[in-house]
Design a protein around this motif. Structure first.
Motif, PDB file in Angstrom:
ATOM      1  N   TRP A 297      28.987  14.621  64.715  1.00  0.00           N
ATOM      2  CA  TRP A 297      27.803  14.896  63.893  1.00  0.00           C
ATOM      3  C   TRP A 297      26.633  15.487  64.679  1.00  0.00           C
ATOM      4  O   TRP A 297      25.564  15.731  64.119  1.00  0.00           O
ATOM      5  CB  TRP A 297      27.361  13.599  63.194  1.00  0.00           C
ATOM      6  CG  TRP A 297      26.677  12.608  64.108  1.00  0.00           C
ATOM      7  CD1 TRP A 297      27.283  11.763  64.994  1.00  0.00           C
ATOM      8  CD2 TRP A 297      25.276  12.390  64.233  1.00  0.00           C
ATOM      9  NE1 TRP A 297      26.349  11.026  65.662  1.00  0.00           N
ATOM     10  CE2 TRP A 297      25.096  11.384  65.210  1.00  0.00           C
ATOM     11  CE3 TRP A 297      24.141  12.931  63.608  1.00  0.00           C
ATOM     12  CZ2 TRP A 297      23.834  10.918  65.586  1.00  0.00           C
ATOM     13  CZ3 TRP A 297      22.884  12.462  63.992  1.00  0.00           C
ATOM     14  CH2 TRP A 297      22.746  11.474  64.963  1.00  0.00           C
TER      15      TRP A 297
ATOM     16  N   LEU B  35      24.425  18.216  63.335  1.00  0.00           N
ATOM     17  CA  LEU B  35      23.435  17.847  62.315  1.00  0.00           C
ATOM     18  C   LEU B  35      22.135  17.406  62.994  1.00  0.00           C
ATOM     19  O   LEU B  35      21.038  17.714  62.528  1.00  0.00           O
ATOM     20  CB  LEU B  35      23.969  16.709  61.440  1.00  0.00           C
ATOM     21  CG  LEU B  35      25.260  16.994  60.666  1.00  0.00           C
ATOM     22  CD1 LEU B  35      25.780  15.735  60.005  1.00  0.00           C
ATOM     23  CD2 LEU B  35      25.026  18.087  59.630  1.00  0.00           C
TER      24      LEU B  35
ATOM     25  N   CYS C 177      19.411  19.913  64.108  1.00  0.00           N
ATOM     26  CA  CYS C 177      18.488  20.468  63.119  1.00  0.00           C
ATOM     27  C   CYS C 177      17.134  19.770  63.151  1.00  0.00           C
ATOM     28  O   CYS C 177      16.118  20.365  62.768  1.00  0.00           O
ATOM     29  CB  CYS C 177      19.093  20.363  61.719  1.00  0.00           C
ATOM     30  SG  CYS C 177      20.633  21.278  61.553  1.00  0.00           S
TER      31      CYS C 177
ATOM     32  N   TRP D 299      18.929  12.852  60.307  1.00  0.00           N
ATOM     33  CA  TRP D 299      18.567  14.263  60.195  1.00  0.00           C
ATOM     34  C   TRP D 299      17.628  14.455  59.025  1.00  0.00           C
ATOM     35  O   TRP D 299      17.578  13.637  58.110  1.00  0.00           O
ATOM     36  CB  TRP D 299      19.807  15.147  60.025  1.00  0.00           C
ATOM     37  CG  TRP D 299      20.645  14.827  58.831  1.00  0.00           C
ATOM     38  CD1 TRP D 299      20.445  15.213  57.540  1.00  0.00           C
ATOM     39  CD2 TRP D 299      21.838  14.036  58.810  1.00  0.00           C
ATOM     40  NE1 TRP D 299      21.424  14.728  56.730  1.00  0.00           N
ATOM     41  CE2 TRP D 299      22.296  13.993  57.473  1.00  0.00           C
ATOM     42  CE3 TRP D 299      22.560  13.348  59.801  1.00  0.00           C
ATOM     43  CZ2 TRP D 299      23.450  13.295  57.102  1.00  0.00           C
ATOM     44  CZ3 TRP D 299      23.700  12.667  59.420  1.00  0.00           C
ATOM     45  CH2 TRP D 299      24.141  12.642  58.083  1.00  0.00           C
TER      46      TRP D 299
ATOM     47  N   VAL E 218      18.565  20.477  57.614  1.00  0.00           N
ATOM     48  CA  VAL E 218      20.022  20.609  57.524  1.00  0.00           C
ATOM     49  C   VAL E 218      20.395  21.631  56.448  1.00  0.00           C
ATOM     50  O   VAL E 218      21.279  22.470  56.645  1.00  0.00           O
ATOM     51  CB  VAL E 218      20.676  19.236  57.266  1.00  0.00           C
ATOM     52  CG1 VAL E 218      22.110  19.403  56.763  1.00  0.00           C
ATOM     53  CG2 VAL E 218      20.685  18.407  58.543  1.00  0.00           C
TER      54      VAL E 218
ATOM     55  N   MET F 231      22.588  24.416  58.188  1.00  0.00           N
ATOM     56  CA  MET F 231      24.011  24.108  58.112  1.00  0.00           C
ATOM     57  C   MET F 231      24.658  24.798  56.902  1.00  0.00           C
ATOM     58  O   MET F 231      23.975  25.043  55.913  1.00  0.00           O
ATOM     59  CB  MET F 231      24.213  22.589  58.028  1.00  0.00           C
ATOM     60  CG  MET F 231      23.793  21.837  59.286  1.00  0.00           C
ATOM     61  SD  MET F 231      24.997  22.039  60.615  1.00  0.00           S
ATOM     62  CE  MET F 231      23.993  22.825  61.866  1.00  0.00           C
TER      63      MET F 231
ATOM     64  N   ILE G 120      32.187  15.550  57.837  1.00  0.00           N
ATOM     65  CA  ILE G 120      31.331  16.271  56.896  1.00  0.00           C
ATOM     66  C   ILE G 120      31.770  15.994  55.466  1.00  0.00           C
ATOM     67  O   ILE G 120      30.945  15.767  54.577  1.00  0.00           O
ATOM     68  CB  ILE G 120      31.356  17.783  57.209  1.00  0.00           C
ATOM     69  CG1 ILE G 120      30.723  18.044  58.571  1.00  0.00           C
ATOM     70  CG2 ILE G 120      30.660  18.589  56.110  1.00  0.00           C
ATOM     71  CD1 ILE G 120      29.326  17.463  58.747  1.00  0.00           C
TER      72      ILE G 120
ATOM     73  N   LEU H 202      25.251  14.816  52.323  1.00  0.00           N
ATOM     74  CA  LEU H 202      25.277  16.243  52.635  1.00  0.00           C
ATOM     75  C   LEU H 202      25.739  16.994  51.393  1.00  0.00           C
ATOM     76  O   LEU H 202      26.399  16.423  50.527  1.00  0.00           O
ATOM     77  CB  LEU H 202      26.253  16.541  53.787  1.00  0.00           C
ATOM     78  CG  LEU H 202      25.932  15.976  55.173  1.00  0.00           C
ATOM     79  CD1 LEU H 202      27.083  16.271  56.121  1.00  0.00           C
ATOM     80  CD2 LEU H 202      24.633  16.552  55.716  1.00  0.00           C
TER      81      LEU H 202
END
Length: 751
Positions: A435, A438, A441, A450, A455, A459, A482, A491
């Motif tokens: 991770w 992430l 960011c 995060w 993100v 991302m 993810i 996410l």
RNA sequence: GCCCAGGUGGCGGAAUUGGUAUACGCGUACGUUUGAGGGGCGUAUGAGGCAACUCAUCCGGGUUCAAGUCCCGGCCUGGGCACCA
């Protein structure tokens, strides 16, 4: 300005811990010293990372969030604790994930010691929940070999589960998985893995002693012995019988270690006629063999298993299914079994859940406490991080050094507040690396792992580069992470990276992977001191295709050093004034053309990560410039434009010398912040082109023509060539083939 | 055993879709600059042949006007998986 190019340090893990122990220092200071060294090497090399985003996974400010993620996985039911036979490295004194055991000898990926099996209670992550989705590569651009390796590793097999009722066992049934339900009429015995739970239930009294001896022996056996395909099959009859649901025949139940407890149901229907392993076993123990699938034409040899699965196989000796094509019978028999309540379609995977606990110190502590009342409970999020204590004994003993640390062990249950024991295992370092992108960011966020807005903006990753050696480890784990985080609502995307490219691995001069223990490691510092970091960087990019790798051989670095010297020379004009002759003007035009062809070629090469050919094109332009300079043309605009272009195109490869020359030429700071040169096709086109003339596909002459010369004119010129006429020998050509702008091929008459 | 990737000069390697094989660099030789060495610069460099030419991209076949590139068979090297039913 919208490219993020970060750097961080995957600083937890066994190698660091072992190295620290060897040197009698603690892993934290050892690691910190290494990070300092690497950071300065990166700086020397002119790596233009965004250092404001730097992170180290062993920093409590980072692993606090690794622990937080563990808790999220735990709450989502994706982290669980289970007893199982796990791979154990006797040297490193630690369990390994299946992915970390390599080769036929089942060796530890770190130290090469053959692993052994141990029954231990460990933490697992349910990567198997995502097996199907991980097989889906739509929308991401991965190298084909990586896709294949991941696909094979996941190992999806379609087939059926079939229940075999146990004779005299009440409603006991043995469930098997098979990819060939069409062969069920040929199942003449059954085999359970020695670890199968029904073994002790079904063993009869007269067989019990033999069975227990075999089970005990299988447990002692090393993984290598057990998995060796060459080894003769062994097994024991357990005394009980099952019923083949299709033939209603009574078939014996055996145990054998060639049936693995972790795959399928840990039990098989043995069809010796159509499986080589079952056949060998049946031969050895004199069990019956019945052929139930035969080629539509031709006989089957009765002294071996018939495993071919061709389109024209048909069933035989299979009741009403006899004569049915095998492919069709798979569905038909599966449906029949489902109707009988004895099975149905099933899918099996070779991938197992990810074992994430490690019995070592130098990793993120698993944030769990064990309450005698409430069992394993996650540490409350506001109590994170669970910090690694510094006052511990680091020697590897087979148990985590944290187990002997009273202060660390003592905890309280978050539910009842009563005394509880803290988990002493740490996490696999692949947790840290699953991770980190992430975290880049919003690396300094201390209220969340995060910042969702950051993100969302950055991302997924656009381009991820790394070695292919992580195909079924990191590159599988981070995809799983993810997807799991997406399903937790944390996410909003499906894949960590849209594009993956593998760089080749530079090996030691001995063709082996570089490692301290082999003593074949190359330190860049010495080369950098001698040739400068620009030459080292350029050499690394030039030495071969970026995605290929190979043994390290620094002998060509002189060439790059010379090349940069020539760049230095051509960037310092030696003359003033313009062309003095028609030939001079011609030269300048050619230079302008070369400049624009180079822009086009180098840009494309960079985009394709073909750095070696990009540099060779820059060498060609430099050589052209040196020639013009020698001809007294370095005072011209065309020359100046070409030098500026050369510097801009070279800047990513040799950042220091190009910045210096750019400044010396009075250009605005910094060369690394200038627009990329643009290619003008009009300037790249030549007035005349050289056209190869072939006779029967072999080069015989060349024509110099303007690009717009009509085809019939070119043909006339080609046929007039005396080199061509020599081969035609007065005859008319059979054909004349023209590839516009490429070549002319005159085909002579046959004979 | 199964699945991938690759095999081009003395060496690292180049060659979008079949279209001038060996770009670029290393090495080597000769020349030049220098008091000398180092370094720089220049020329040459796949093999054979005086030449015209011939032969050359792991080996053997094939398709094509044309094959390093496509097809068939084999050899070698590297990587992955491996009693997964």
């Amino acid at each position: 300005y919208n490219v993020m190019f970060p750097m961080g340090f995957d600083s937890f893990g066994l190698p660091a811990e072992n190295a620290a122990i060897d040197r009698g220092v603690d892993p934290a200071s050892w690691t910190a010293a290494n990070i300092d060294t690497m950071r300065s090497q990166f700086r020397t090399m002119g790596c233009m990372f965004d250092w404001s985003r730097e992170l180290a996974v062993s920093d409590p400010a980072y692993y606090r969030w690794t622990q937080w993620l563990f808790v999220q996985f735990f709450k989502a039911g994706l982290a669980y604790r289970a007893m199982g036979a796990v791979d154990w490295c006797p040297k490193d004194q630690v369990v390994l994930a299946r992915e970390q055991v390599e080769g036929a000898e089942r060796r530890c990926w770190r130290c090469g010691t053959p692993v052994i099996k141990r029954d231990l209670e460990q933490w697992f992550f349910r990567i198997t929940n995502y097996a199907d989705e991980l097989l889906d590569f739509r929308g991401i651009d991965y190298p084909e070999p990586i896709r294949l390796m991941q696909t094979n590793w996941i190992g999806r097999s379609e087939g059926a589960e079939i229940d075999f009722p146990v004779e005299a066992g009440g409603d006991q049934r043995i469930r098997v998985f098979t990819t060939r339900p069409d062969t069920v009429f040929g199942a003449t015995f059954m085999v359970l893995a020695p670890e199968h739970p029904l073994v002790s239930v079904l063993a009869t009294d007269e067989q019990r002693a033999d069975v227990e001896a075999y089970v005990a022996q299988a447990g002692r056996e090393t993984e290598i012995d057990r998995l060796s395909t060459e080894r003769e099959k062994t097994g024991v009859f357990i005394g009980s019988y099952a019923t083949n649901p299709m033939t209603q025949e009574r078939i014996p139940i055996w145990i054998a270690d060639y049936v693995l407890p972790g795959y399928g149901t840990g039990a098989i229907m043995a069809v010796p006629a159509h499986d080589e392993r079952d056949f060998a076993f049946a031969r050895k123990y004199d069990l019956s063999v019945r052929y139930v699938v035969v080629p539509a034409s031709g006989e089957v040899a009765s002294d071996q298993a018939f495993v071919a699965h061709t389109a024209d196989e048909v069933l035989a000796d299979s009741g009403e299914f006899s004569g049915m094509p095998a492919a069709e019978a798979i569905t038909a028999i599966t449906r029949r079994l489902a109707d009988m309540g004895l099975g149905g379609p099933a899918v099996s995977y070779r991938i197992r859940d990810w074992l994430v606990s490690r019995q070592r110190y130098w990793g993120a502590p698993i944030p769990i406490v064990y309450c005698p009342q409430h069992g394993p409970q996650p540490v409350p999020e506001d109590e994170l991080p669970v910090k690694l204590p510094e006052d511990v004994d680091f020697a590897p003993t087979g148990v985590s050094p944290l187990q002997s640390h009273e202060g660390f062990l003592k905890a309280t249950c978050p539910i009842c507040g009563e005394p509880a024991r803290r988990e002493t295992d740490t996490m696999d370092t692949f947790m840290d690396s699953s991770w980190y992108f992430l975290r880049y960011c919003s690396p300094n966020n201390d209220t969340a792992a995060w910042d969702p807005e950051q993100v969302a903006a950055w991302m997924p990753i656009d381009l991820y580069t790394g070695g292919a050696e992580h195909a079924v480890m990191h590159l599988l784990y981070f995809r799983f992470f993810i997807k799991a985080l997406r399903d937790m609502g944390l996410l909003a995307f499906d894949e960590p990276t849209l594009m993956l490219r593998n760089q080749g691995q530079i090996l030691g001069a001995d063709h082996q992977r570089m490692s301290k223990s082999r003593g074949n490691v190359q330190n860049p510092d010495e080369l950098t001191r001698r040739y400068g970091s620009d030459a080292v960087r350029a050499f690394l990019m030039f030495v071969g295709p970026w995605d290929q790798g190979g043994p390290w051989n620094p002998s060509g670095i002189e060439g790059l050093h010379r090349f940069l010297g020539r760049v230095w020379n051509v960037a310092h004009p030696a003359s003033s004034g313009g062309p003095k002759s028609a030939a001079d003007s011609e030269l300048l035009q050619a230079l302008r053309r070369a400049t624009h062809t180079t822009i086009a070629g180098v840009t494309k090469d960079y985009e394709r990560l073909h750095f070696n050919t990009a540099i060779s094109k820059l060498m060609e332009l430099t050589n052209a410039l040196a020639h013009e300079r020698h001809s007294g043309l370095s005072g011209t605009d065309a020359y100046a434009e070409s030098v500026d272009t050369l510097l801009l195109l070279l800047a990513p490869v040799a950042p220091h010398i190009t910045e210096e020359l750019w400044a010396q030429r009075g250009r605005p700071y910094s060369i690394h912040q200038q627009a990329w040169p643009t290619y003008d096709p009009a300037l790249a086109t030549a007035d005349t082109i050289e056209l190869p003339v072939q006779v029967d596909g072999r080069l015989r002459d060349r024509l110099v023509v303007t690009p717009d010369t009509p085809a019939d004119e070119i043909e006339r010129m080609a046929l007039e060539s005396e080199h061509v006429q020599r081969y035609l020998d007065g005859r008319p050509p059979a054909r004349v083939i023209q590839v516009p702008g490429k070549l002319v091929n005159v085909v002579t008459p046959k004979g």
